[in-house]
Design a protein around this motif. Structure first.
Motif, short mmCIF file in Angstrom:
data_model
loop_
_atom_site.label_atom_id
_atom_site.label_comp_id
_atom_site.label_asym_id
_atom_site.label_seq_id
_atom_site.Cartn_x
_atom_site.Cartn_y
_atom_site.Cartn_z
N PHE A 421 11.83 1.91 -12.36
CA PHE A 421 10.51 1.56 -11.86
C PHE A 421 10.62 0.86 -10.51
CE2 PHE A 421 7.11 -1.42 -11.08
CZ PHE A 421 6.01 -0.58 -11.19
N HIS A 422 11.54 -0.08 -10.42
CA HIS A 422 11.74 -0.83 -9.18
C HIS A 422 11.98 0.13 -8.01
CE1 HIS A 422 14.07 -3.42 -6.34
NE2 HIS A 422 13.20 -4.34 -6.72
N ARG A 423 12.82 1.13 -8.24
CA ARG A 423 13.13 2.10 -7.19
C ARG A 423 11.90 2.94 -6.85
NH1 ARG A 423 13.97 7.40 -7.54
NH2 ARG A 423 15.13 8.45 -5.83
N ALA A 424 11.19 3.45 -7.86
CA ALA A 424 10.04 4.31 -7.62
C ALA A 424 8.93 3.55 -6.89
CB ALA A 424 9.52 4.87 -8.95
N TYR A 425 8.68 2.31 -7.28
CA TYR A 425 7.63 1.51 -6.63
C TYR A 425 7.99 1.27 -5.17
CZ TYR A 425 4.18 -2.17 -5.85
OH TYR A 425 3.13 -2.90 -5.36
N LEU A 426 9.24 0.93 -4.92
CA LEU A 426 9.67 0.65 -3.55
C LEU A 426 9.53 1.89 -2.67
CD1 LEU A 426 10.99 -1.35 -1.56
CD2 LEU A 426 13.22 -0.54 -2.37
N ILE A 427 9.98 3.03 -3.16
CA ILE A 427 9.86 4.28 -2.40
C ILE A 427 8.40 4.59 -2.12
CG2 ILE A 427 10.18 6.78 -2.54
CD1 ILE A 427 12.79 6.23 -4.04
N ASN A 428 7.56 4.45 -3.13
CA ASN A 428 6.14 4.73 -3.00
C ASN A 428 5.51 3.87 -1.91
OD1 ASN A 428 3.17 4.44 -3.63
ND2 ASN A 428 3.70 5.96 -5.17
N LYS A 429 5.77 2.57 -1.95
CA LYS A 429 5.12 1.66 -1.00
C LYS A 429 5.72 1.77 0.40
CE LYS A 429 1.95 0.27 -3.64
NZ LYS A 429 0.54 0.56 -3.30
N ARG A 430 6.99 2.06 0.52
CA ARG A 430 7.56 2.28 1.85
C ARG A 430 6.97 3.54 2.49
NH1 ARG A 430 13.92 0.34 1.16
NH2 ARG A 430 13.56 -1.77 1.96
N PHE A 431 6.74 4.56 1.67
CA PHE A 431 6.10 5.77 2.16
C PHE A 431 4.68 5.45 2.65
CE2 PHE A 431 3.27 9.37 1.48
CZ PHE A 431 3.94 10.40 2.12
N GLU A 432 3.95 4.68 1.85
CA GLU A 432 2.58 4.33 2.21
C GLU A 432 2.53 3.52 3.50
OE1 GLU A 432 -0.98 1.77 0.12
OE2 GLU A 432 0.27 3.00 -1.19
N LEU A 433 3.47 2.59 3.65
CA LEU A 433 3.55 1.79 4.88
C LEU A 433 3.83 2.68 6.09
CD1 LEU A 433 3.78 -0.78 6.57
CD2 LEU A 433 6.11 -1.06 5.70
N ALA A 434 4.77 3.60 5.94
CA ALA A 434 5.10 4.51 7.05
C ALA A 434 3.90 5.36 7.44
CB ALA A 434 6.29 5.39 6.66
N PHE A 436 0.72 4.56 6.99
CA PHE A 436 -0.26 3.67 7.60
C PHE A 436 0.10 3.37 9.05
CE2 PHE A 436 -2.13 -0.44 8.60
CZ PHE A 436 -3.43 -0.31 8.12
N ASP A 437 1.38 3.13 9.31
CA ASP A 437 1.82 2.77 10.66
C ASP A 437 1.67 3.91 11.66
OD1 ASP A 437 2.37 0.17 10.06
OD2 ASP A 437 4.54 0.45 9.81
N GLN A 438 1.51 5.14 11.18
CA GLN A 438 1.38 6.28 12.09
C GLN A 438 -0.04 6.43 12.64
OE1 GLN A 438 2.82 9.87 10.24
NE2 GLN A 438 4.75 8.92 9.62
N HIS A 439 -0.99 5.71 12.06
CA HIS A 439 -2.39 5.89 12.46
C HIS A 439 -2.76 4.96 13.60
CE1 HIS A 439 -3.84 8.67 9.33
NE2 HIS A 439 -2.86 8.15 8.61
N VAL A 440 -3.48 5.49 14.56
CA VAL A 440 -4.01 4.70 15.67
C VAL A 440 -5.36 4.12 15.23
CG1 VAL A 440 -4.74 4.75 18.08
CG2 VAL A 440 -2.89 6.25 17.30
N THR A 441 -5.52 2.82 15.37
CA THR A 441 -6.71 2.14 14.86
C THR A 441 -7.78 2.01 15.95
OG1 THR A 441 -5.93 -0.06 15.50
CG2 THR A 441 -5.20 0.78 13.36
N PRO A 442 -9.04 1.85 15.57
CA PRO A 442 -10.11 1.63 16.56
C PRO A 442 -9.83 0.43 17.47
CG PRO A 442 -11.05 2.16 14.42
CD PRO A 442 -9.58 1.99 14.22
#
Length: 452
Positions: A421-434, A436-442
């Motif tokens: 679980f620890h591994r799956a959660y970490l991979i999931n959230k690192r993917f989500e962060l990556a 999010f960081d690709q989007h240009v904000t208003p």
């Protein structure tokens, strides 16, 4: 069609679901989002006896519903199914649907019938078992803050507070603990209370909070910590549904508005012995060990308490959220508060998590830290007196990347939650962060488009 198959396609007149046309079968994913299927009541008997199948990848979904393939729960295993078992004690009516409906929670199993490692309910149960092995039984209550927002957004696309009932005036300020605000929103709060009674959600009281349209609803203490978290996710669903019927949205975002307080999820915890006695009331050393464990593990648990990008907007000074691994007696500026009151009700209030967090994982992390402190007989630091925000204390991780790095490095949290679980959660959230960081904000356009 044989006779045995036909008998599964009608509801017995005396069955608990006979009066419903459809039933929502619900599973809570790692983000705290309820997912599942809607079946006709005629299929309920078979679903109860045989279970239903859902893909294991429901626990690989990020907050947008995208499967994070690097978890290994998607196409790498053929996007295969697992069996989900219905939890009969959670069957309740759903009054906001147009036709007679009900809902029921589920939990997922491995192919061999053992608990599925990525199901947050099972993660919590695994942690609770450690305390049970010590003869200790956690008693838990959840408090949830949320905002009501208008379904009509501002011209810039941002949310705005709702119109006060019975007026043409938009909310622009509030008074914390204001009875006038509660009076203004009486119809909404009464409808939430009625739904809670119908669905056996033990909602206790409602409070007007620090910002326009912000409220808190408290759930009563439960001797079963999993039940307490079940009730928390069902309360969120009920509040959202009632708000929608009233022409509003309810949001549990940690920080919907700049310059206003965020929404938190406060968890109250005590420990009972085999006879049901509150051991924190009699053994203050055990209480301090539980506090010490939480102070020690808070930094590595922040990725669970603040699970997404918006969570970290809430972690700001002077916004009614603790920023340090601190504790104190009846002190709302610390992370871990021991409320005043009767000795028999001695408990720990954990004040760090946002309302956007998954209740099962938040409580699992808190109880893991409690167990760690007791097992290692840790010593708590001195309690904070006064405003903790004005003291020179180490800050908790207040950036998402830093929180994920601390989570990744935590061997002890991995042991409690399970390595898979620890591994799956970490991979999931690192993917989500990556992502999010690709989007240009208003704001970037506003600041930089014409000036650089």
């Amino acid at each position: 069609m044989n006779k045995d198959h036909r008998k599964h396609h009608h509801s017995e007149p005396d069955s608990p679901w006979a009066d419903y046309q459809s039933i929502d079968l619900m599973l809570c994913d790692i983000n705290g989002v309820l997912r599942g299927k809607r079946i006709q009541s005629s299929a309920m008997e078979k679903a109860l006896s045989d279970g239903i199948c859902l893909p294991a990848s429901v626990f690989a979904l990020d907050i947008t519903g995208q499967t994070v393939e690097n978890t290994g729960l998607g196409l790498a295993q053929g996007d295969s199914d697992r069996l989900c078992r219905l939890l009969p004690h959670t069957l309740v009516p759903v009054p906001w649907h147009k036709t007679p409906s009900a809902q029921i929670l589920m939990s997922m199993e491995e192919t061999d019938g053992s608990p599925f490692f990525a199901d947050p309910r099972h993660v919590l149960q695994k942690v609770i078992q450690r305390l049970h092995d010590k003869g200790l039984h956690p008693c838990v209550a959840v408090e949830l803050e949320f905002y009501l927002v208008d379904q009509q957004v501002c011209p810039d696309g941002l949310p705005q507070p709702p119109i006060l009932p019975g007026t043409d005036e938009r909310m622009h300020d509030t008074q914390v603990y204001s009875l006038d605000d509660l009076d203004s929103w009486e119809d909404f709060l009464v409808r939430v209370s009625d739904v809670c009674k119908l669905q056996k959600i033990p909602a206790d009281n409602a409070v007007a909070e620090y910002a326009p349209g912000q409220f808190e609803i408290n759930l009563t203490h439960q001797h079963n910590a999993v039940d307490a978290c079940d009730q928390a996710v069902l309360l969120k669903r009920a509040i959202k549904a009632v708000a929608n019927k009233e022409g509003m949205y309810a949001t549990f975002m940690a920080k919907p508005y700049n310059g206003q307080a965020g929404s938190g999820m406060h968890i109250h915890v005590s420990l009972l012995d085999e006879e049901g006695n509150n051991v924190f009331a009699e053994d203050h050393e055990l209480l301090r060990q539980a506090i010490a464990g939480n102070c020690s593990m808070l930094p590595e648990c922040m990725a669970l308490f603040a699970p997404n990008a918006n969570s970290y907007r809430r972690l700001q000074p002077h916004m009614f959220v603790p920023l340090h691994a601190s504790w104190g007696f009846d002190n709302r500026t610390v992370a871990l508060r021991v409320p005043s009151g009767d000795k028999a009700n001695t408990r720990l209030e954990h004040r760090v998590a946002g309302a956007d967090a998954n209740p099962y994982l938040v409580v699992a992390a808190i109880l893991a830290a409690v167990d760690h402190g007791i097992s290692e007989q840790l010593q708590a630091p001195a309690p904070i007196q006064g405003d903790a925000n004005k003291m020179d204390l180490p800050l908790l991780p207040y950036r998402w990347q830093d929180a994920l790095d601390r989570f990744a490095q935590s061997h002890r949290l991995s042991q409690y939650l399970g390595k898979e679980f620890h591994r799956a959660y970490l991979i999931n959230k690192r993917f989500e962060l990556a992502e999010f960081d690709q989007h240009v904000t208003p704001l970037e356009y506003q600041w930089y488009q014409h000036l650089v």
